[in-house]
Design a protein around this motif. Structure first.
Motif, PDB file in Angstrom:
ATOM      1  N   LEU A  84      63.721   9.259 -64.192  1.00 56.81           N
ATOM      2  CA  LEU A  84      62.283   9.137 -64.430  1.00 56.81           C
ATOM      3  C   LEU A  84      61.916   7.736 -64.900  1.00 56.81           C
ATOM      4  CD1 LEU A  84      59.497  10.495 -64.581  1.00 56.81           C
ATOM      5  CD2 LEU A  84      60.084  11.260 -66.904  1.00 56.81           C
ATOM      6  N   THR A 140      62.040   5.400 -61.995  1.00 57.27           N
ATOM      7  CA  THR A 140      60.934   5.662 -61.078  1.00 57.27           C
ATOM      8  C   THR A 140      59.633   5.050 -61.602  1.00 57.27           C
ATOM      9  OG1 THR A 140      61.957   7.702 -60.286  1.00 57.27           O
ATOM     10  CG2 THR A 140      59.596   7.478 -59.953  1.00 57.27           C
ATOM     11  N   PHE A 141      59.395   5.159 -62.899  1.00 54.28           N
ATOM     12  CA  PHE A 141      58.207   4.519 -63.483  1.00 54.28           C
ATOM     13  C   PHE A 141      58.290   2.999 -63.362  1.00 54.28           C
ATOM     14  CE2 PHE A 141      57.172   8.442 -66.051  1.00 54.28           C
ATOM     15  CZ  PHE A 141      55.888   8.595 -65.534  1.00 54.28           C
ATOM     16  N   GLY A 179      59.198   2.386 -59.046  1.00 55.61           N
ATOM     17  CA  GLY A 179      58.623   3.205 -58.000  1.00 55.61           C
ATOM     18  C   GLY A 179      59.651   4.183 -57.468  1.00 55.61           C
ATOM     19  N   PRO A 180      59.213   5.178 -56.666  1.00 53.66           N
ATOM     20  CA  PRO A 180      60.149   6.188 -56.142  1.00 53.66           C
ATOM     21  C   PRO A 180      61.170   5.589 -55.178  1.00 53.66           C
ATOM     22  CG  PRO A 180      57.856   6.918 -55.956  1.00 53.66           C
ATOM     23  CD  PRO A 180      57.815   5.459 -56.283  1.00 53.66           C
ATOM     24  N   VAL A 214      66.263   9.266 -57.207  1.00 57.26           N
ATOM     25  CA  VAL A 214      65.742  10.608 -57.454  1.00 57.26           C
ATOM     26  C   VAL A 214      66.821  11.668 -57.250  1.00 57.26           C
ATOM     27  CG1 VAL A 214      64.134  12.363 -56.605  1.00 57.26           C
ATOM     28  CG2 VAL A 214      63.364  10.000 -56.929  1.00 57.26           C
ATOM     29  N   ARG A 268      51.283  11.578 -57.024  1.00 61.14           N
ATOM     30  CA  ARG A 268      52.269  11.280 -58.075  1.00 61.14           C
ATOM     31  C   ARG A 268      53.370  12.332 -58.065  1.00 61.14           C
ATOM     32  NH1 ARG A 268      52.013   6.333 -60.209  1.00 61.14           N
ATOM     33  NH2 ARG A 268      52.704   7.057 -62.255  1.00 61.14           N
ATOM     34  N   THR A 320      56.634  12.469 -57.265  1.00 57.60           N
ATOM     35  CA  THR A 320      57.968  12.211 -57.809  1.00 57.60           C
ATOM     36  C   THR A 320      57.950  12.171 -59.326  1.00 57.60           C
ATOM     37  OG1 THR A 320      58.450  10.907 -55.836  1.00 57.60           O
ATOM     38  CG2 THR A 320      59.948  10.666 -57.699  1.00 57.60           C
ATOM     39  N   GLU A 321      56.982  11.435 -59.895  1.00 59.58           N
ATOM     40  CA  GLU A 321      56.919  11.291 -61.350  1.00 59.58           C
ATOM     41  C   GLU A 321      56.661  12.628 -62.035  1.00 59.58           C
ATOM     42  OE1 GLU A 321      55.402   9.542 -59.127  1.00 59.58           O
ATOM     43  OE2 GLU A 321      55.569   7.380 -59.529  1.00 59.58           O
ATOM     44  N   VAL A 322      55.702  13.415 -61.488  1.00 60.72           N
ATOM     45  CA  VAL A 322      55.377  14.703 -62.102  1.00 60.72           C
ATOM     46  C   VAL A 322      56.568  15.656 -62.000  1.00 60.72           C
ATOM     47  CG1 VAL A 322      53.899  16.745 -61.921  1.00 60.72           C
ATOM     48  CG2 VAL A 322      52.905  14.450 -61.733  1.00 60.72           C
ATOM     49  N   LEU A 375      59.834  14.968 -61.741  1.00 55.53           N
ATOM     50  CA  LEU A 375      60.893  14.584 -62.677  1.00 55.53           C
ATOM     51  C   LEU A 375      60.484  14.844 -64.124  1.00 55.53           C
ATOM     52  CD1 LEU A 375      62.183  11.266 -61.063  1.00 55.53           C
ATOM     53  CD2 LEU A 375      63.341  13.484 -61.102  1.00 55.53           C
ATOM     54  N   ALA A 376      59.193  14.681 -64.435  1.00 55.99           N
ATOM     55  CA  ALA A 376      58.724  14.939 -65.804  1.00 55.99           C
ATOM     56  C   ALA A 376      58.844  16.420 -66.153  1.00 55.99           C
ATOM     57  CB  ALA A 376      57.278  14.473 -65.961  1.00 55.99           C
TER      58      ALA A 376
END
Length: 403
Positions: free
Chosen positions: A294, A297-298, A301-302, A307, A367, A369-371, A373-374
Motif C-alpha cells: 500500500l 502504491t501511494f 502508483g499502482p 500489488v 481508486r 488498488t488503493e482502496v 489494499l487499504a
C-alpha cells in the motif's frame, strides 16, 4: 444400521485429505458451467448463480448444526450421513428436470461441509495441540490445491460430456468415499458428556471464554482477507492493469500460491514453534506485505508486481495462521472440538461474506488498488491485534519457561 465401529480406530491421513478436498471442489467445480445451467433451465445467470451463493450461505448454518451433533453422537455418524446426503443430492442434480428441483438438490449438497469440520475435529481428537496444527497445515494444502483445480476440471468435463456429468462425478465420489469411510473411519470423539442440556451448558460457557474469541477473531479476519482478495482482484487485475481473463486467473492464483507456502511451513514448524507464535508470525507476514504494498502504491502508483507480491504475503500469512488457529481454538475445550470447528467455520463464512460485500461497496475504478489494499490492511491489523493478545495472554498464563 450401526454406524459405530466396535473400537476407536483413527482414519488414515489420506482419508482426511479426501474429505477435506471434496468440500471446495463441490463449491467451485461448477463455476464454468453456470451459463449452460442457466440456458438449459431457462433462467437468468443471476438466478443460476444461486447454486453458488445459496450453497455458500447454507454451509455456515450446516457447520453450526454438525459440530455439536458430532460432539454428542460422534464424528463417524456425522461424516457417513453427510456423505449419504451428498451422494443422493448429487444424483438429484444429475437427473433434475426443473431449476427449483436442481437448486434444492444443490443446496442439499452443502452437507459435505460437515466433513471438512469433522476432519479438523478428528485431527484434534487424535493429536496434541501443536501436532494437530502441523497436520492441519498439510490438510490445508489440499484446501488450496482443490479450488485451483476445480474450475479447470469442471470446464474440461463440461466440454467433453456436458455439465450434468460433473454431478455424476460428485455422486460417484460421494458413494466411493462413503464405502471407504465405512471401513476406515473409526470413532475418535470421547463423547464423555451427558445429553444435549449438558452440552448446551458447556457451549454457553465456551462462548464466554475470551481465548475462544481471540482465536475466532483471528480466523475471521485472516480468512476474511481471502474473501476481500476475491472480491477485488478481478477489478484490479482487469480494469486497472488491463489483464485478459487468462492472466486474471494467474494473478488471482498469487494468494493461493502464498497459502500453499505458508501451510507447508506450518506443517514443518508448528510443533517446535508453538501455536500462538505461528499465528502471530502469520499475521505479521500478511500485515507487513500489505502495508509495504500500500505504501509503494501511494508513492509510485499502482504496479502489478507490487500489488500481487503483497497479496502473495497475505496468502503466506494465512497459511501460517489458519492451521494453528484451528488447533488452538479446539484446544480451548477439546471435549467440544466438533462444536468449535463448526461455529468457527460458520463465523469465518459470515465474516468473509460481510467483508466481500464491503469491498464491493467501497471499491471504485478510480481508486480501486488503493482502496482494495487499504481494506486488506484493515482486516490484517484486526487479525494481528487478536493474535498479539492471544500470544501475550498465553505467555502470562503459561508456566515459567514454557511460553
Amino acid at each position: 444400521m450401526n454406524l459405530q465401529p466396535p473400537t476407536q480406530t483413527p482414519p488414515r491421513f489420506w482419508t482426511l485429505v479426501m474429505l477435506t478436498a471434496l468440500a471446495p471442489l463441490t463449491l467451485n467445480m461448477i463455476l464454468p458451467s453456470l451459463p449452460a445451467i442457466a440456458d438449459e433451465f431457462g433462467v437468468s445467470y443471476a438466478t443460476a448463480n444461486l447454486a453458488l451463493a445459496g450453497y455458500l450461505g447454507l454451509t455456515a448454518f450446516i457447520q453450526i448444526i454438525a459440530g455439536p451433533l458430532s460432539d454428542r453422537f460422534g464424528r463417524r455418524p456425522v461424516v457417513l450421513v453427510a456423505l449419504a446426503i451428498f451422494a443422493l443430492a448429487s444424483g438429484l442434480c444429475y437427473t433434475a428436470t426443473s431449476f427449483p428441483l436442481f437448486l434444492t438438490a444443490r443446496l442439499m449438497q452443502g452437507a459435505i461441509i460437515s466433513c471438512f469440520a469433522m476432519t479438523l475435529a478428528i485431527t484434534r481428537d487424535t493429536h496434541a495441540r501443536e501436532e494437530a496444527a502441523a497436520r492441519i497445515g498439510l490438510l490445508a494444502m489440499s484446501m488450496a490445491i482443490a479450488p485451483m483445480l476445480g474450475p479447470m476440471v469442471g470446464g474440461a468435463v463440461e466440454a467433453a460430456f456436458g455439465w450434468r456429468a460433473i454431478f455424476l462425478g460428485y455422486g460417484l465420489a460421494g458413494v466411493g468415499l462413503f464405502v471407504w469411510c465405512w471401513t476406515d473411519l473409526g470413532e475418535t470423539a470421547s463423547r464423555e458428556g451427558g445429553g444435549f442440556r449438558d452440552m448446551a451448558k458447556s457451549f454457553r460457557k465456551l462462548l464466554r471464554l475470551p481465548r475462544f474469541w481471540g482465536y475466532a477473531v483471528t480466523m475471521m479476519f485472516s480468512t476474511g482477507t481471502f474473501f476481500i482478495f476475491l472480491a477485488g482482484a478481478p477489478l484490479v487485475a482487469g480494469q486497472v492493469f488491463g489483464l485478459g481473463p487468462a492472466m486474471v486467473g494467474v494473478a488471482v492464483g498469487s494468494v493461493t500460491l502464498g497459502f500453499l507456502m505458508g501451510s507447508f511451513l506450518s506443517s514443518r514448524l508448528s510443533v517446535r514453534a508453538g501455536v500462538t507464535r505461528m499465528m502471530l508470525a502469520g499475521r505479521v507476514v500478511a500485515t507487513t506485505g500489505v502495508a509495504v504494498g500500500l505504501g509503494l502504491t501511494f508513492a509510485l502508483g499502482p504496479h502489478l508486481p507490487v500489488v500481487f507480491v503483497a497479496t502473495l504475503f497475505v496468502g503466506a500469512g494465512n497459511g501460517l495462521t489458519m492451521p494453528n488457529s484451528h488447533a488452538g481454538a479446539m484446544s480451548v475445550a477439546p471435549e467440544l472440538a466438533g462444536s468449535i470447528a463448526g461455529i468457527t467455520g460458520a463465523l469465518t463464512v459470515a465474516a468473509g461474506g460481510g467483508l466481500s460485500w464491503l469491498t464491493g461497496v467501497l471499491m471504485t475504478p478510480a481508486r480501486a488498488t488503493e482502496v482494495w489494499l487499504a481494506i486488506l490492511l484493515g482486516a490484517c491489523l484486526i487479525g494481528l491485534s487478536a493474535a498479539t493478545w492471544l500470544r501475550q495472554d498465553e505467555k502470562k498464563t503459561a508456566p515459567e519457561g514454557a511460553a
